[in-house]
Design a protein around this motif. Structure first.
Motif, PDB file in Angstrom:
ATOM      1  N   ILE A   1       0.706  -1.178  -0.106  1.00 22.70           N
ATOM      2  CA  ILE A   1      -0.168   0.235   0.171  1.00 22.70           C
ATOM      3  C   ILE A   1       0.891   1.208  -0.004  1.00 22.70           C
ATOM      4  O   ILE A   1       1.698   1.673   0.712  1.00 22.70           O
ATOM      5  CB  ILE A   1      -0.938   0.146   1.316  1.00 22.70           C
ATOM      6  CG1 ILE A   1      -1.957  -1.151   1.205  1.00 22.70           C
ATOM      7  CG2 ILE A   1      -1.905   1.340   1.464  1.00 22.70           C
ATOM      8  CD1 ILE A   1      -2.558  -1.201   2.509  1.00 22.70           C
ATOM      9  N   CYS A   2       0.637   2.215  -0.933  1.00 22.45           N
ATOM     10  CA  CYS A   2       1.698   3.475  -0.927  1.00 22.45           C
ATOM     11  C   CYS A   2       0.883   4.629  -1.000  1.00 22.45           C
ATOM     12  O   CYS A   2      -0.431   4.431  -1.232  1.00 22.45           O
ATOM     13  CB  CYS A   2       2.687   2.927  -2.285  1.00 22.45           C
ATOM     14  SG  CYS A   2       2.538   4.359  -3.473  1.00 22.45           S
ATOM     15  N   GLY A   3       1.509   5.550  -0.751  1.00 18.44           N
ATOM     16  CA  GLY A   3       0.868   6.888  -0.778  1.00 18.44           C
ATOM     17  C   GLY A   3      -0.084   7.078  -1.909  1.00 18.44           C
ATOM     18  O   GLY A   3      -1.303   7.733  -1.928  1.00 18.44           O
ATOM     19  N   SER A   4       0.284   6.742  -3.202  1.00 18.06           N
ATOM     20  CA  SER A   4      -0.377   6.917  -4.598  1.00 18.06           C
ATOM     21  C   SER A   4      -1.634   6.044  -4.422  1.00 18.06           C
ATOM     22  O   SER A   4      -2.850   6.181  -4.866  1.00 18.06           O
ATOM     23  CB  SER A   4       0.341   6.765  -5.789  1.00 18.06           C
ATOM     24  OG  SER A   4       0.470   5.440  -5.954  1.00 18.06           O
ATOM     25  N   ASP A   5      -1.797   4.984  -3.768  1.00 23.45           N
ATOM     26  CA  ASP A   5      -3.000   4.053  -3.661  1.00 23.45           C
ATOM     27  C   ASP A   5      -4.068   4.861  -2.763  1.00 23.45           C
ATOM     28  O   ASP A   5      -5.127   4.797  -3.198  1.00 23.45           O
ATOM     29  CB  ASP A   5      -2.627   2.574  -3.128  1.00 23.45           C
ATOM     30  CG  ASP A   5      -1.604   2.047  -3.910  1.00 23.45           C
ATOM     31  OD1 ASP A   5      -1.855   1.788  -5.234  1.00 23.45           O
ATOM     32  OD2 ASP A   5      -0.558   1.245  -3.367  1.00 23.45           O
TER      33      ASP A   5
ATOM     34  N   GLY B   1      -3.348  -1.167  -6.801  1.00 18.00           N
ATOM     35  CA  GLY B   1      -2.321  -2.017  -6.461  1.00 18.00           C
ATOM     36  C   GLY B   1      -1.165  -1.843  -7.517  1.00 18.00           C
ATOM     37  O   GLY B   1      -1.403  -2.609  -8.591  1.00 18.00           O
ATOM     38  N   HIS B   2      -0.124  -1.598  -7.238  1.00 17.17           N
ATOM     39  CA  HIS B   2       1.110  -1.594  -8.356  1.00 17.17           C
ATOM     40  C   HIS B   2       2.421  -1.847  -7.773  1.00 17.17           C
ATOM     41  O   HIS B   2       3.502  -2.101  -8.473  1.00 17.17           O
ATOM     42  CB  HIS B   2       1.248  -0.166  -8.898  1.00 17.17           C
ATOM     43  CG  HIS B   2       1.622   1.093  -7.912  1.00 17.17           C
ATOM     44  ND1 HIS B   2       0.468   1.661  -7.007  1.00 17.17           N
ATOM     45  CD2 HIS B   2       2.867   1.478  -7.432  1.00 17.17           C
ATOM     46  CE1 HIS B   2       0.999   2.200  -6.032  1.00 17.17           C
ATOM     47  NE2 HIS B   2       2.539   2.279  -6.229  1.00 17.17           N
ATOM     48  N   GLU B   3       2.512  -2.224  -6.566  1.00 16.73           N
ATOM     49  CA  GLU B   3       3.406  -2.801  -5.761  1.00 16.73           C
ATOM     50  C   GLU B   3       3.390  -4.353  -5.622  1.00 16.73           C
ATOM     51  O   GLU B   3       2.879  -4.832  -4.586  1.00 16.73           O
ATOM     52  CB  GLU B   3       4.010  -2.001  -4.568  1.00 16.73           C
ATOM     53  CG  GLU B   3       4.001  -0.753  -4.584  1.00 16.73           C
ATOM     54  CD  GLU B   3       4.209   0.162  -3.184  1.00 16.73           C
ATOM     55  OE1 GLU B   3       4.155  -0.568  -2.324  1.00 16.73           O
ATOM     56  OE2 GLU B   3       4.406   1.230  -3.395  1.00 16.73           O
ATOM     57  N   ILE B   4       3.544  -5.192  -6.783  1.00 15.22           N
ATOM     58  CA  ILE B   4       2.855  -6.534  -6.678  1.00 15.22           C
ATOM     59  C   ILE B   4       3.731  -7.511  -7.122  1.00 15.22           C
ATOM     60  O   ILE B   4       4.475  -7.617  -8.223  1.00 15.22           O
ATOM     61  CB  ILE B   4       1.670  -6.276  -7.963  1.00 15.22           C
ATOM     62  CG1 ILE B   4       2.035  -5.650  -9.226  1.00 15.22           C
ATOM     63  CG2 ILE B   4       0.515  -5.450  -7.419  1.00 15.22           C
ATOM     64  CD1 ILE B   4       1.114  -5.245 -10.241  1.00 15.22           C
TER      65      ILE B   4
ATOM     66  N   ILE C   1      10.554  -3.689  -3.450  1.00 13.45           N
ATOM     67  CA  ILE C   1      11.542  -3.404  -4.852  1.00 13.45           C
ATOM     68  C   ILE C   1      10.959  -2.270  -5.457  1.00 13.45           C
ATOM     69  O   ILE C   1      11.819  -1.593  -6.027  1.00 13.45           O
ATOM     70  CB  ILE C   1      11.487  -4.758  -5.540  1.00 13.45           C
ATOM     71  CG1 ILE C   1      12.407  -5.677  -4.568  1.00 13.45           C
ATOM     72  CG2 ILE C   1      12.178  -4.550  -6.875  1.00 13.45           C
ATOM     73  CD1 ILE C   1      12.325  -7.152  -5.429  1.00 13.45           C
ATOM     74  N   GLU C   2       9.396  -2.159  -5.679  1.00 16.39           N
ATOM     75  CA  GLU C   2       9.005  -1.233  -6.602  1.00 16.39           C
ATOM     76  C   GLU C   2       9.358   0.099  -5.969  1.00 16.39           C
ATOM     77  O   GLU C   2       9.795   0.959  -6.679  1.00 16.39           O
ATOM     78  CB  GLU C   2       7.464  -1.257  -6.749  1.00 16.39           C
ATOM     79  CG  GLU C   2       7.029  -0.654  -7.860  1.00 16.39           C
ATOM     80  CD  GLU C   2       6.289   0.669  -7.410  1.00 16.39           C
ATOM     81  OE1 GLU C   2       6.138   1.661  -8.207  1.00 16.39           O
ATOM     82  OE2 GLU C   2       6.175   0.997  -6.020  1.00 16.39           O
ATOM     83  N   PRO C   3       8.926   0.797  -4.761  1.00 14.53           N
ATOM     84  CA  PRO C   3       9.376   1.785  -4.244  1.00 14.53           C
ATOM     85  C   PRO C   3      10.800   2.107  -4.584  1.00 14.53           C
ATOM     86  O   PRO C   3      11.372   3.359  -4.427  1.00 14.53           O
ATOM     87  CB  PRO C   3       8.853   1.735  -2.921  1.00 14.53           C
ATOM     88  CG  PRO C   3       7.905   0.776  -2.583  1.00 14.53           C
ATOM     89  CD  PRO C   3       8.127  -0.107  -3.750  1.00 14.53           C
TER      90      PRO C   3
HETATM   91 ZN   LIG Z   1       3.913   3.090  -4.804  1.00 18.12          ZN
END
Ligand SMILES: [Zn+2]
Ligand SMILES: [Zn+2]
Length: 342
Positions: free
Chosen positions: A39-43, A61-64, A146-148
């Motif tokens: 869960i990131c700030g953009s979500d 969901g983009h950090e998947i 890894i995504e962030p």
């Molecule tokens: Zn993100």
């Protein structure tokens, strides 16, 4: 067959729904059983209607992260059983940005979890070229980081960070923390971090910041000038993206410096020509990442980046609404929250 997914129908309306399990085709030729998603700030921005890029309704969901369950004919990049992270960028391949090798700002950009459906679901399909093999050393939940981290690599690359730079990172939250981990690998002369939370600043020092500034207790501009012999940082990365932070960055950054913006706020900031022209500042956006996954995975495999233990809380996908409520609480024990899918 049905599966669970988290769909944001409209701002402030997120629900766990049952939808059809996807099937692979010629383009989306890999089926992935999801294991974890950050869960990131953009979500949270999509949930609260403050992300200008998002369209609704959307499975976010983009950090998947997941495990390959099935692959289509001719797929060579991955095989069933491979643990993978999925690149969120989908680009057109023919616009100016794509031809300049910058698909992350493709004119026809489709980001999974923002413009097209993302990974908060039990299974998803994608193209094999979007899959990157996870380091064996990393648990699924921590692998969402890894995504962030790719976002941080992108930002440092946009900043052309070098050893002679004095770097200021504004904001020591999740993004700022990823930035410290990556920026220190460039060995900048100073790595200064500002925030308004002393606990976050203590953590920044532990991660490798050379100096920290509590901008609620001290005037940021005065404090950072003192630390840089009056010159100001030569690179400022705005990882806070709050009202006034962009102007602070432009004010404080020294001649020939770079200011990197990473926020999506549409609120106006009042800047002036003199601040930029007189110092020949470069003000550059850094968005998503430009094929940085393998670079981050290599850094982990080489032991230069350690993401173990970076997720502080997990919630099963069925409790996504509670997870977001907890994320919004700003509880100081939160470093990263991930949804899990078992
Ligand atoms: Zn993100
Ligand atoms: Zn394009």
């Amino acid at each position: 067959m049905k599966m669970k997914a988290v769909r944001v129908f409209a701002p402030e309306d997120m629900r766990v729904v049952e939808i059809d399990k996807p099937e692979i085709d010629a383009e989306k030729n890999v089926l992935i059983k999801m294991k974890a998603a950050g869960i990131c700030g953009s979500d949270r921005g999509i949930l609260h209607g403050t992300n200008a890029a998002a369209t609704y309704p959307r499975i976010i969901g983009h950090e998947i992260v997941g495990v390959v369950e099935k692959v289509g004919e001719g797929v060579t990049r991955v095989k069933p059983g491979d643990r993978v992270i999925i690149d969120q960028v989908t680009s057109c391949g023919h616009c100016y940005a794509c031809r300049k090798g910058r698909p992350n700002v493709c004119f026809n950009l489709k980001v999974k979890g923002v413009h097209i459906d993302g990974g908060y679901r039990e299974w998803m399909t994608c193209n094999e070229n979007d899959c990157y093999i996870l380091p064996d050393s990393l648990e699924y939940k921590d692998a969402v980081m890894i995504e962030p981290t790719t976002i941080a690599v992108q930002s440092c690359s946009r900043a052309q960070l070098e050893e002679i730079d004095d770097l200021l990172i504004i904001g020591a939250g999740a993004l700022g923390t990823s930035l410290i981990r990556i920026a220190k690998l460039y060995k900048p002369h100073k790595l200064i971090v500002s925030d308004i939370d002393n606990e976050k600043l203590a953590n920044a020092l532990k991660l490798g910041a050379t100096d920290v500034i509590n901008s609620r207790e001290e005037d940021l501009e005065t404090a950072v000038k003192k630390l840089t012999d009056g010159y100001g940082p030569t690179v400022t990365i705005d990882a806070a993206c709050v009202k006034g932070s962009l102007l602070s960055a432009i004010k404080v950054t020294g001649p020939a410096g770079r200011v990197i913006t990473m926020g999506f706020s549409v609120n106006p900031e009042e800047v002036n020509n003199f601040l930029i022209t007189s110092k020949e500042l470069d003000i550059r956006g850094s968005r998503l990442q430009n094929r940085k996954f393998q670079q981050v995975i290599d850094l982990i495999n080489e032991g230069k980046v350690d993401l173990k233990g970076s997720v502080s809380h997990t919630f099963p996908i069925t409790e996504a609404v509670e997870a977001f409520r907890f994320a919004d609480s700003g509880d100081p024990s939160i470093s990263k929250i991930a949804l899990t899918f078992d």
